[in-house]
Design an enzyme around this catalytic site. Structure first.
Site, PDB file in Angstrom:
ATOM      1  N   HIS A 169       0.835  -1.204   0.000  1.00  0.00           N
ATOM      2  CA  HIS A 169       0.000   0.000   0.000  1.00  0.00           C
ATOM      3  C   HIS A 169       0.873   1.258   0.000  1.00  0.00           C
ATOM      4  CE1 HIS A 169      -3.717   2.255   1.371  1.00  0.00           C
ATOM      5  NE2 HIS A 169      -2.775   3.087   1.791  1.00  0.00           N
ATOM      6  N   GLU A 170       1.854   1.294   0.902  1.00  0.00           N
ATOM      7  CA  GLU A 170       2.687   2.495   1.013  1.00  0.00           C
ATOM      8  C   GLU A 170       3.603   2.666  -0.197  1.00  0.00           C
ATOM      9  OE1 GLU A 170       1.710   4.502   3.041  1.00  0.00           O
ATOM     10  OE2 GLU A 170       0.594   3.203   4.397  1.00  0.00           O
TER      11      GLU A 170
ATOM     12  N   HIS B 198       1.658   4.106  -3.017  1.00  0.00           N
ATOM     13  CA  HIS B 198       1.603   5.567  -2.868  1.00  0.00           C
ATOM     14  C   HIS B 198       2.860   6.196  -3.466  1.00  0.00           C
ATOM     15  CE1 HIS B 198      -2.056   6.291  -0.732  1.00  0.00           C
ATOM     16  NE2 HIS B 198      -1.694   5.737   0.419  1.00  0.00           N
TER      17      HIS B 198
ATOM     18  N   TYR C 211      -9.792   2.194   1.509  1.00  0.00           N
ATOM     19  CA  TYR C 211     -10.054   2.245   2.946  1.00  0.00           C
ATOM     20  C   TYR C 211     -11.067   1.167   3.333  1.00  0.00           C
ATOM     21  CZ  TYR C 211      -7.795   6.712   4.228  1.00  0.00           C
ATOM     22  OH  TYR C 211      -6.902   7.710   4.513  1.00  0.00           O
TER      23      TYR C 211
END
Length: 587
Positions: A89-90, A93, A148
């Site tokens: 996920h990070e 980003h 989310y």
């Protein structure tokens, strides 16, 4: 973010800060392999690049979006962020991804309940305009690892994200892996037309053989079929739909012919992309022939592109009692040369009512699981077994000599996954309590093509300071802290405590996606032991140095204790350095 903005050049330079937890470092390296398997994005340790990702343990899990800062762009993998889904996920980003529910078209798919959002966090739910972002035409994805969860940043008055389609309300926020749509969008953004670590997949769809060749010796041969006499009644690809799905697989019958007759099936020639000697062959097989029939897995290695004959090397085989389900098999190939894989079915003695079948072949340049436990008729097994029923693997040895076994524990509505140290033949040469070895537990996604997998996995790392309420070290020598039992060889073995994840997965979760396929669930385990490998290497080097050059001086200068101290000191230095140093796997 829009094309052309904030793109990184692959391989993406990175630094792993010394303050990162050791478990987080291992998970980060595993996440890099998933990017390599599914995209053209690779990662490398920073040399002198101006732009690089500086991975640190800061406050929480976060990243900037796209390439923003020179001289080290922070990405935080803080406490409790050390899961592969969070790391992916990070890094997504950092590679230029906003959250899925921030898409310009999100109102067609979700409702944001702003009244339920914690005060001060409303900006986390803002939409990004179509001028400031692009979706590359990829549909909205409830399964995205960038989405989310329903209760993200809730103030306790209700869900903050409500899906327009109710069946996805408990899907959003999944923490397994990148979804196929995430991967598609990543590849479109970076204009990938190949991947770093994926070599091939063949499911024999529409009756095609994926450029594979076959030949036979005497009475038997490989055939492409939709069902086989005596089973299987359908291919593996289409399970669990079974016979209503018209799929295909390869089958070699041993009903006719004589002992020693064989049939060969070979892949096209391939070469390695990566520097490390790691290749994993994965396929499903079905065996309904004689117990003496065998399936041999060979690798044919070629010196160069001009070599047409190559050299055969046996890397695996399957024999024994017939199966009633498609079974998963992993084979480590580990080659740096040009090569091809060859499957040989060899007829044994006695009569046969079937033969061998194979389907869904995958080959990649990532590490195979070290242990797998396949539980067939899983739903019935889970619901009818006594609470706490434990299914153990056979004894294993890590690359560094630690003896262990893994276990699946059935709790009727959920399962736990564990590792357990056993007394072994190298115990007096090992370091106890066992320091900083990573164990990864997986519930395997059985989607046929591994590039589409969303496997659930969690990792733990042995902590030599971790003590029980009774005061003993959890990861200590099982001869000191364990209980004894008599094994299948009538030998007394000492077993330490079962350590792992009690609530690894609920049955409702296992029923989702392709975790349960054809009635079977598959659990995989890895025990990483690279530091011990390096200690062994250092020991060998120093011993050879002593024996060949300074035999007399070494005897005088090094007592056994001082020698071990030197090795331990060098190993402690390596422990800080090694997790960052390898372009391949931490193993």
């Amino acid at each position: 973010i829009p094309d052309g903005d904030g793109l990184w050049t692959s391989p993406v330079p990175y630094v792993l800060d010394k303050g990162l937890e050791i478990n987080a470092k291992g998970v980060i390296l595993k996440s890099f392999d998933q990017f390599r398997l599914k995209s053209c994005i690779d990662f490398k340790l920073r040399d002198s690049e101006k732009y690089y990702i500086n991975v640190q343990k800061l406050d929480g899990c976060y990243s900037y979006i796209g390439q923003v800062f020179s001289n080290g762009q922070d990405l935080s993998i803080g406490s409790y962020c050390d899961e592969i889904s969070t790391v992916e996920h990070e890094f997504l980003h950092a590679l230029g991804f906003y959250h899925e529910q921030s898409r310009p078209d999100r109102d067609d798919y979700v409702t944001i309940a702003f009244e339920n959002i914690l005060s001060g966090y409303e900006n986390n739910f803002k939409k990004v305009s179509s001028e400031s972002s692009t979706t590359h035409g990829v549909a909205y994805d409830y399964w995205s690892v960038m989405h989310y969860s329903k209760d993200a940043f809730s103030n306790g008055n209700g869900s903050t994200v409500i899906t327009k389609d109710p069946k996805f309300q408990d899907v959003i926020g999944q923490r397994q892996e990148m979804s196929p749509s995430d991967v598609l969008e990543l590849n479109l953004r970076y204009k990938c037309n190949s991947t770093i670590a994926f070599k091939m997949y063949c499911g024999f769809s529409n009756g095609t053989m994926c450029h594979m060749n076959r030949c036979s010796q005497n009475g038997i041969g490989w055939e492409i079929v939709s069902h086989a006499y005596g089973g299987p009644s359908s291919d593996h690809t289409g399970l669990p739909t079974g016979s209503s799905h018209q799929g295909y697989f390869m089958h070699a019958s041993t009903r006719s012919g004589k002992e020693g007759d064989s049939a060969w099936l070979e892949t096209h020639r391939m070469s390695s992309n990566r520097e490390c000697r790691v290749h994993c062959l994965q396929f499903y097989y079905y065996h309904n022939g004689s117990e003496s029939d065998e399936l041999h897995i060979w690798i044919r290695e070629f010196r160069d592109e001009q070599d047409v004959k190559g050299t055969l090397r046996l890397v695996g085989y399957i024999a024994g009692p017939p199966t009633s389900h498609w079974q998963l098999k992993h084979v480590s190939l580990n080659t740096t040369k040009h090569f091809q894989v060859e499957f040989e079915v060899r007829k044994g003695t006695g009569s046969s009512s079937g033969g061998f079948s194979i389907d869904d072949i995958n080959l990649s340049e990532i590490e195979c699981p070290h242990v797998t436990i396949q539980l067939n008729d899983f739903e019935k097994l889970l619901s009818t077994s006594s609470f706490g029923t434990t299914i153990y693997s056979p004894r294993q040895y890590s690359s560094g000599g630690y003896s262990y076994r893994v276990a699946v524990v059935l709790y009727q509505s959920f399962v736990g996954l564990f590792v357990q140290f056993l007394s072994g033949k190298y115990d007096d040469q090992l370091e106890w309590p066992c320091p900083q070895r990573q164990v990864t537990f997986q519930l395997l996604d059985q989607t046929p093509n591994i590039q589409h997998h969303m496997t659930k996995q969690r990792s733990i790392t042995t902590d030599p300071t971790h003590t029980s309420p009774q005061g003993y070290f959890y990861w200590d020598d099982p001869r000191e802290i364990g209980t004894s039992f008599v094994d299948e060889n009538n030998q007394t073995v000492y077993a330490g405590p079962l350590l792992g994840r009690v609530y690894f997965a609920t049955f409702e979760e296992i029923k989702s996606r392709d975790f349960l396929k054809g009635g079977s669930a598959i659990f995989a385990f890895n025990f990483q032991g690279r530091l011990i490998k390096m200690i062994s290497l250092l020991t060998l080097i120093i011993n050879l140095f002593c024996l060949e050059f300074y035999k007399i001086h070494c005897v005088l200068l090094f007592s056994i204790n001082s020698f071990v101290s030197v090795v331990a000191f060098l190993a402690s230095l390596l422990l800080w350095w090694l997790p960052q140093s390898s372009p391949c796997c931490w193993h």
